[in-house]
Design an enzyme around this catalytic site. Structure first.
Site, mmCIF file in Angstrom:
data_model
loop_
_atom_site.group_PDB
_atom_site.id
_atom_site.type_symbol
_atom_site.label_atom_id
_atom_site.label_comp_id
_atom_site.label_asym_id
_atom_site.label_seq_id
_atom_site.Cartn_x
_atom_site.Cartn_y
_atom_site.Cartn_z
ATOM 1 N N HIS A 61 19.231 14.416 -37.853
ATOM 2 C CA HIS A 61 19.129 13.194 -38.663
ATOM 3 C C HIS A 61 17.670 12.817 -38.891
ATOM 4 O O HIS A 61 17.260 12.546 -40.025
ATOM 5 C CB HIS A 61 19.868 12.051 -37.961
ATOM 6 C CG HIS A 61 19.558 10.692 -38.530
ATOM 7 N ND1 HIS A 61 20.009 10.289 -39.768
ATOM 8 C CD2 HIS A 61 18.826 9.660 -38.035
ATOM 9 C CE1 HIS A 61 19.579 9.065 -40.010
ATOM 10 N NE2 HIS A 61 18.851 8.663 -38.979
ATOM 11 N N ASP A 91 0.617 18.592 -68.040
ATOM 12 C CA ASP A 91 1.263 19.118 -66.833
ATOM 13 C C ASP A 91 0.255 19.078 -65.694
ATOM 14 O O ASP A 91 -0.926 18.778 -65.888
ATOM 15 C CB ASP A 91 1.749 20.554 -67.061
ATOM 16 C CG ASP A 91 2.928 20.921 -66.162
ATOM 17 O OD1 ASP A 91 3.013 20.351 -65.062
ATOM 18 O OD2 ASP A 91 3.747 21.753 -66.557
ATOM 19 N N TRP A 124 13.426 14.799 -32.811
ATOM 20 C CA TRP A 124 12.535 15.187 -33.908
ATOM 21 C C TRP A 124 11.080 15.279 -33.450
ATOM 22 O O TRP A 124 10.224 15.778 -34.182
ATOM 23 C CB TRP A 124 12.670 14.214 -35.072
ATOM 24 C CG TRP A 124 11.935 12.918 -34.928
ATOM 25 C CD1 TRP A 124 12.330 11.830 -34.220
ATOM 26 C CD2 TRP A 124 10.674 12.571 -35.518
ATOM 27 N NE1 TRP A 124 11.393 10.822 -34.324
ATOM 28 C CE2 TRP A 124 10.373 11.258 -35.121
ATOM 29 C CE3 TRP A 124 9.781 13.247 -36.349
ATOM 30 C CZ2 TRP A 124 9.207 10.604 -35.512
ATOM 31 C CZ3 TRP A 124 8.613 12.597 -36.746
ATOM 32 C CH2 TRP A 124 8.347 11.287 -36.327
ATOM 33 N N SER A 154 5.097 23.813 -48.135
ATOM 34 C CA SER A 154 5.435 23.208 -49.421
ATOM 35 C C SER A 154 4.630 21.940 -49.667
ATOM 36 O O SER A 154 4.079 21.734 -50.758
ATOM 37 C CB SER A 154 6.937 22.898 -49.462
ATOM 38 O OG SER A 154 7.269 22.101 -50.574
ATOM 39 N N GLU A 239 2.025 10.596 -40.785
ATOM 40 C CA GLU A 239 3.241 10.837 -41.556
ATOM 41 C C GLU A 239 3.914 9.528 -41.966
ATOM 42 O O GLU A 239 4.518 9.428 -43.030
ATOM 43 C CB GLU A 239 4.211 11.695 -40.737
ATOM 44 C CG GLU A 239 5.553 11.932 -41.376
ATOM 45 C CD GLU A 239 5.475 12.803 -42.618
ATOM 46 O OE1 GLU A 239 6.488 12.900 -43.329
ATOM 47 O OE2 GLU A 239 4.417 13.398 -42.861
ATOM 48 N N TYR A 241 2.362 6.861 -42.870
ATOM 49 C CA TYR A 241 1.647 6.407 -44.062
ATOM 50 C C TYR A 241 1.844 7.359 -45.233
ATOM 51 O O TYR A 241 1.746 6.936 -46.392
ATOM 52 C CB TYR A 241 0.162 6.228 -43.728
ATOM 53 C CG TYR A 241 -0.050 5.220 -42.631
ATOM 54 C CD1 TYR A 241 0.279 3.879 -42.827
ATOM 55 C CD2 TYR A 241 -0.502 5.607 -41.377
ATOM 56 C CE1 TYR A 241 0.124 2.952 -41.814
ATOM 57 C CE2 TYR A 241 -0.654 4.694 -40.359
ATOM 58 C CZ TYR A 241 -0.335 3.363 -40.587
ATOM 59 O OH TYR A 241 -0.455 2.449 -39.581
ATOM 60 N N SER A 252 2.903 -1.813 -55.953
ATOM 61 C CA SER A 252 1.684 -2.414 -56.520
ATOM 62 C C SER A 252 1.648 -2.237 -58.032
ATOM 63 O O SER A 252 1.290 -3.164 -58.779
ATOM 64 C CB SER A 252 0.450 -1.775 -55.889
ATOM 65 O OG SER A 252 0.433 -1.952 -54.490
ATOM 66 N N HIS A 288 1.169 5.991 -29.591
ATOM 67 C CA HIS A 288 2.517 6.452 -29.256
ATOM 68 C C HIS A 288 2.575 6.991 -27.827
ATOM 69 O O HIS A 288 3.644 7.412 -27.383
ATOM 70 C CB HIS A 288 2.944 7.574 -30.213
ATOM 71 C CG HIS A 288 3.065 7.133 -31.633
ATOM 72 N ND1 HIS A 288 4.235 6.632 -32.177
ATOM 73 C CD2 HIS A 288 2.167 7.108 -32.648
ATOM 74 C CE1 HIS A 288 4.048 6.329 -33.448
ATOM 75 N NE2 HIS A 288 2.795 6.609 -33.759
ATOM 76 N N THR A 313 -2.908 -4.174 -44.608
ATOM 77 C CA THR A 313 -1.492 -4.336 -44.939
ATOM 78 C C THR A 313 -1.209 -5.762 -45.374
ATOM 79 O O THR A 313 -0.474 -5.994 -46.346
ATOM 80 C CB THR A 313 -0.625 -3.969 -43.721
ATOM 81 O OG1 THR A 313 -0.968 -2.664 -43.268
ATOM 82 C CG2 THR A 313 0.838 -4.001 -44.081
ATOM 83 N N LYS A 316 -2.324 -6.405 -48.935
ATOM 84 C CA LYS A 316 -1.379 -5.902 -49.937
ATOM 85 C C LYS A 316 -0.198 -6.860 -50.094
ATOM 86 O O LYS A 316 0.215 -7.169 -51.209
ATOM 87 C CB LYS A 316 -0.886 -4.507 -49.540
ATOM 88 C CG LYS A 316 -1.973 -3.456 -49.453
ATOM 89 C CD LYS A 316 -1.419 -2.102 -49.143
ATOM 90 C CE LYS A 316 -0.755 -1.515 -50.361
ATOM 91 N NZ LYS A 316 -1.664 -1.281 -51.475
ATOM 92 N N ARG A 436 16.974 4.389 -26.021
ATOM 93 C CA ARG A 436 17.438 5.138 -27.183
ATOM 94 C C ARG A 436 17.772 6.569 -26.768
ATOM 95 O O ARG A 436 17.439 7.007 -25.660
ATOM 96 C CB ARG A 436 16.391 5.137 -28.285
ATOM 97 C CG ARG A 436 15.066 5.787 -27.907
ATOM 98 C CD ARG A 436 14.147 5.875 -29.108
ATOM 99 N NE ARG A 436 12.827 6.378 -28.756
ATOM 100 C CZ ARG A 436 11.953 6.821 -29.636
ATOM 101 N NH1 ARG A 436 12.252 6.836 -30.921
ATOM 102 N NH2 ARG A 436 10.767 7.233 -29.255
#
Length: 518
Positions: A61, A91, A124, A154, A239, A241, A252, A288, A313, A316, A436
């Protein structure tokens, strides 16, 4: 023949559509797995799936929603479709590379599916020693890492293409004349190129530990499992952000479009706020990791810099609110509702992020449902809301068809009720200390988990509701006509050839949509 055209296409719009198709597949796979998780929590001790299968479900997930839904749709889909139009070029600069980056998602999805069937219950985050060969037997985790390698290649190719296009594809490049979405995708591409190779290095070393008896993360061989956490979170926090910066750019852009201010209030403030988030977000990965035994000075540094991210933040958020307060948009406009919903949901996620940035508080709620609530409000709800906002805003431009106003309002209401019923109570569970990634819990929490599972079911209904909305627009065929203004930043909606109560086209008659010479 038409199938071969799509298979070998290098047109940015068709490549964007391929990204959309693959991203929608990933989105519904992740949504199905999330519903399986919520069904598992309806009863405290009765498991719909076995505990080891539950670990597989939460792993797939998380990976699916991040790498196979949000990134293909927000970056690959909308980025490919909109960037050439916003820059006024036919393009992207490297169309073959663009097609390759899109089709790499397909073998990555195959490896993801194989890991799901073979079993990969490492989460994950892939923390060793759980993800090592001793505790995660079989090849499910290996296929998961191969999948991330392909998805990462990719994303890197796509990011290089975006940067080359933004800086090399426009002859007369004027920073102040570009849509803020261009800046958002530029910053996102830079973040991906900085962070993805670090993730690739980490999971490559983990693959060597699993299959070739190396000891990068094994203390018995002189390795350090904490090293993997440093490598992973150097990617993992940027990741966040990567997924929210395109959302910032889209919101915006639309707020600037809706604003009555001819001076484009807040343009440079919004751009520099995103640039600040890019710089600060790249150096706060260890917030973290407060539980691994960081010394006090290191913990204070990462706590402080994380809190500082709240300043750009906040700039914004207040800029968006100011521009919306001065806009001429009607109160019943669904895009206004979704933007306000996005601001509220993201603000909740941001405030709880400030709580988690304090090392003392983080040690209390670390690895509880409070953390799950925080990142779902930022990513699952914030980024997904921006996907819906983009669809509402650009659907008439892409298809020439309008959307049903009242169905859009009903979809917004269904989504917001489902989202908040499902995720807001998680803050309470986390403050109560409920861990969790554990599939059983105390009986006293069963009533609140039942409410959350009901919210999850409503959220699933809202996902299918969105598909029905788009299908209804395509079948009813309420066409919209445009006339292009002399200013290449503006186009006007001339007429909607159906009554207002049956169809909807987002925004007032003046939209900013930098089309250049297209």
């Amino acid at each position: 023949m038409s199938g071969l055209v799509w298979l070998f296409t290098m047109d940015h719009k068709r490549v964007g559509f391929i990204y959309f198709v693959l991203g929608v597949w990933g989105g519904f796979l992740g949504l199905s797995l999330s519903m399986l998780i919520r069904l598992n929590f309806v009863e405290p001790y009765y498991n719909v799936v076995a505990p080891e299968v539950y670990n597989y479900v939460i792993t797939i997930h998380g990976v699916t929603m991040i790498f196979f839904f949000l990134m293909p749709v927000l970056i690959g889909g909308f980025g490919n479709y909109l960037l050439p139009l916003l820059l006024g070029i036919p393009d992207l600069n490297l169309p073959r590379l663009n097609a390759l980056s899109a089709w790499l998602i397909l073998p990555a999805s195959v490896c993801l599916a194989l890991s799901m069937f073979l079993g990969s219950g490492v989460g994950w985050t892939f923390y060793p020693p759980l993800s090592g060969g001793d505790y995660s037997v079989g090849h499910g985790a290996d296929f998961m890492m191969f999948s991330l390698h392909l998805a990462g290649v990719s994303s890197i190719l796509s990011s290089l293409n975006f940067i080359c296009t933004i800086y090399g594809g426009v002859e007369d490049w004027n920073a102040s004349r570009q849509s803020i979405i261009v800046w958002a995708y530029l910053f996102t591409s830079v973040l991906l190129i900085i962070s993805l190779p670090v993730l690739a290095a980490g999971i490559t070393m983990l693959l060597f530990d699993r299959n070739f008896e190396s000891s990068f993360f094994d203390p018995l061989g002189g390795g350090d499992p904490v090293l993997f956490q440093h490598l992973f979170w150097f990617f993992g926090h940027p990741e966040v952000y990567v997924l929210i910066l395109p959302a910032f750019g889209i919101v915006s852009h639309i707020c600037l479009s809706l604003s009555n201010s001819d001076s484009l209030f807040g343009y440079f403030g919004l751009v520099f706020a995103m640039a600040s988030i890019l710089c600060l977000g790249s150096v706060v990965w260890a917030h973290h990791m407060f539980m691994v035994g960081l010394d006090v000075k290191t913990a204070v540094f990462f706590s402080s810099v994380t809190m500082v991210i709240g300043i750009p933040t906040g700039i914004k958020i207040f800029s968006w609110l100011y521009m919306l307060s001065g806009s001429s948009i009607r109160s019943g406009d669904p895009v206004l509702w979704w933007i306000i919903g996005f601001i509220i949901l993201f603000t909740i996620g941001g405030v709880t992020g400030i709580v988690l940035s304090a090392s003392v508080l983080d040690t209390i709620v670390h690895d509880t449902w409070f953390v799950v609530a925080h990142f779902h409000y930022v990513l699952s709800l914030g980024s997904y809301s921006s996907v819906v906002i983009s669809i509402i805003w650009w659907w008439p431009v892409i298809t020439g068809l309008s959307l049903n106003k009242y169905l859009l309002q009903g979809h917004w209401l269904c989504s917001m009720v489902g989202f908040n019923l499902c995720f807001f109570p998680m803050h309470y569970l986390g403050m109560c200390g409920l861990p969790r990634r554990v599939c059983v819990y105390d009986l006293s929490f069963s009533w609140i988990n039942s409410i959350m599972s009901l919210g999850g079911l409503i959220s699933v209904v809202s996902g299918f509701f969105l598909v029905f909305l788009l299908w209804e627009s395509l079948t009813v065929q309420n066409k919209v006509f445009f006339v292009w203004g002399s200013n290449n930043l503006i186009f006007n909606v001339v007429s909607v050839p159906v009554p207002q109560h049956t169809s909807y086209i987002s925004g007032p008659s003046r939209w900013i949509f930098s089309l250049g010479n297209v």
